[in-house]
Scaffold this active site. Structure first.
Site, PDB file in Angstrom:
ATOM      1  N   CYS A 210       3.836 -25.263 -53.425  1.00 30.73           N
ATOM      2  CA  CYS A 210       4.044 -26.504 -53.190  1.00 30.73           C
ATOM      3  C   CYS A 210       5.126 -26.547 -51.983  1.00 30.73           C
ATOM      4  O   CYS A 210       6.402 -26.004 -52.142  1.00 30.73           O
ATOM      5  CB  CYS A 210       5.060 -27.215 -54.415  1.00 30.73           C
TER       6      CYS A 210
ATOM      7  N   CYS B  74       8.179 -29.319 -52.583  1.00 26.40           N
ATOM      8  CA  CYS B  74       9.332 -29.083 -53.591  1.00 26.40           C
ATOM      9  C   CYS B  74       9.040 -27.774 -54.373  1.00 26.40           C
ATOM     10  O   CYS B  74       8.977 -26.588 -53.688  1.00 26.40           O
ATOM     11  CB  CYS B  74       9.470 -30.263 -54.208  1.00 26.40           C
ATOM     12  N   SER B  75       8.518 -28.088 -55.536  1.00 27.24           N
ATOM     13  CA  SER B  75       8.166 -26.797 -56.605  1.00 27.24           C
ATOM     14  C   SER B  75       7.111 -27.044 -57.656  1.00 27.24           C
ATOM     15  O   SER B  75       7.170 -26.775 -58.580  1.00 27.24           O
ATOM     16  CB  SER B  75       9.364 -26.084 -57.015  1.00 27.24           C
ATOM     17  N   CYS B  76       6.152 -28.212 -57.330  1.00 24.80           N
ATOM     18  CA  CYS B  76       5.102 -28.565 -58.270  1.00 24.80           C
ATOM     19  C   CYS B  76       4.548 -27.396 -58.823  1.00 24.80           C
ATOM     20  O   CYS B  76       4.102 -26.269 -58.192  1.00 24.80           O
ATOM     21  CB  CYS B  76       4.373 -29.523 -57.623  1.00 24.80           C
TER      22      CYS B  76
END
Lengths: 92, 196
Positions: free
Chosen positions: B104, B107-109
């Site tokens: 991702c 962000c950090s999905c």
């Protein structure tokens, strides 16, 4: 915008919006191919501005790394709202 | 007030906002921690491993998994509906010809229900910025040397879907049962930064 369909070539928008967007910088103004529709979701850019957001199809769009970065033999598949896409052949 | 915060400026700001929300009666004391616990409950890489093992032993399940992952994982009693709404799951299968890896960049999905909380490196700027440009080099640093003939597909979780890689079944595992096979599957294998 004409109906989008898998296999269609698209160009991503190249504008740098003021606020939140989910069109990553590295994938702006690039040509890719639609792989598959990934559902219908409110446009994230509008939701980030506190609005309800217009629901619209989101697509897996595949890019050749060489087209994004000028090098690389891999592909990068990014998930993009229709708002970010212009079918090739249609003037932006 | 929620529990752990690191001493960074953003954490101080979040804590201040949380205190104001509690003061005005918009949030109950400890509500954020409770909601986060609920969201994480049951999320573990063991779930992704079970899904993988089932796909290895049941070609029909594998086919359904790749076509409609949300529907297929329900067959195993799993779901992507732990958050505010059910998230779409996309499973991508590794083959001899193609290796998939997930990131991702924005962000950090991450598919918490199937993989648990994400590892620190997955959220690092180094991984997020480099794996889209030079996946072969990054995978080599993870210890995964792919043949030059294997194509690499990077998937950027930039919108509403979450992704899981279906690793290749290792050679010589024909005699193993589903549970033993699940024991071979690693979190990195499900992200695509390792083979199984």
């Amino acid at each position: 915008m004409p109906d989008l369909a898998p296999g269609m070539r698209v160009r991503t928008r190249s504008t740098d919006p003021d606020g939140h967007t989910r069109l990553p910088r590295y994938a702006r103004g690039a040509v890719g191919v639609l792989v598959e529709e990934a559902g219908v979701h409110p446009l994230a850019d509008e939701r980030a501005r506190g609005r309800a957001g217009t629901p619209q199809p989101v697509w897996h769009v595949r890019f050749a790394a060489a087209d994004l970065f000028g090098a690389g033999d891999h592909t990068v598949t990014v998930e993009l709202w229709e708002d970010y896409l212009v079918p090739i052949g249609e003037r932006a | 007030m929620s529990g752990t915060h690191v001493g960074s400026p953003i954490a101080a700001r979040v804590r201040h906002v949380e205190a104001l929300l509690e003061h005005r009666g918009l949030l109950d004391d400890g509500e954020i921690d409770r909601r986060i616990d609920e969201f994480l409950a049951g999320g573990s890489p063991a779930n992704g491993a079970r899904v993988t093992a089932r796909a290895w032993v049941d070609p029909g399940f594998a086919e359904r998994l790749l076509a409609d992952a949300n529907g297929a994982i329900r067959e195993l009693g799993l779901s992507m509906s732990g958050g505010l709404q059910e998230q779409r799951l996309k499973v991508v299968a590794n083959t001899e010809a193609e290796h998939n890896v997930v990131v991702c960049t924005l962000c950090s999905c991450y598919p918490i229900a199937l993989l648990g909380p994400s590892p620190g490196w997955y959220k690092s700027e180094a991984y997020r910025s480099r794996v889209v440009r030079d996946p072969r080099g990054v995978l080599r640093e993870f210890g995964l040397q792919l043949p030059g003939t294997t194509r690499i597909s990077v998937w950027d979780a930039s919108a509403e879907s979450r992704y899981m890689v279906l690793p290749r079944r290792p050679a010589g595992t024909e005699r193993l049962g589903e549970e033993e096979l699940a024991g071979l599957v690693t979190r990195k294998g499900l992200i695509g930064t390792a083979a199984v």
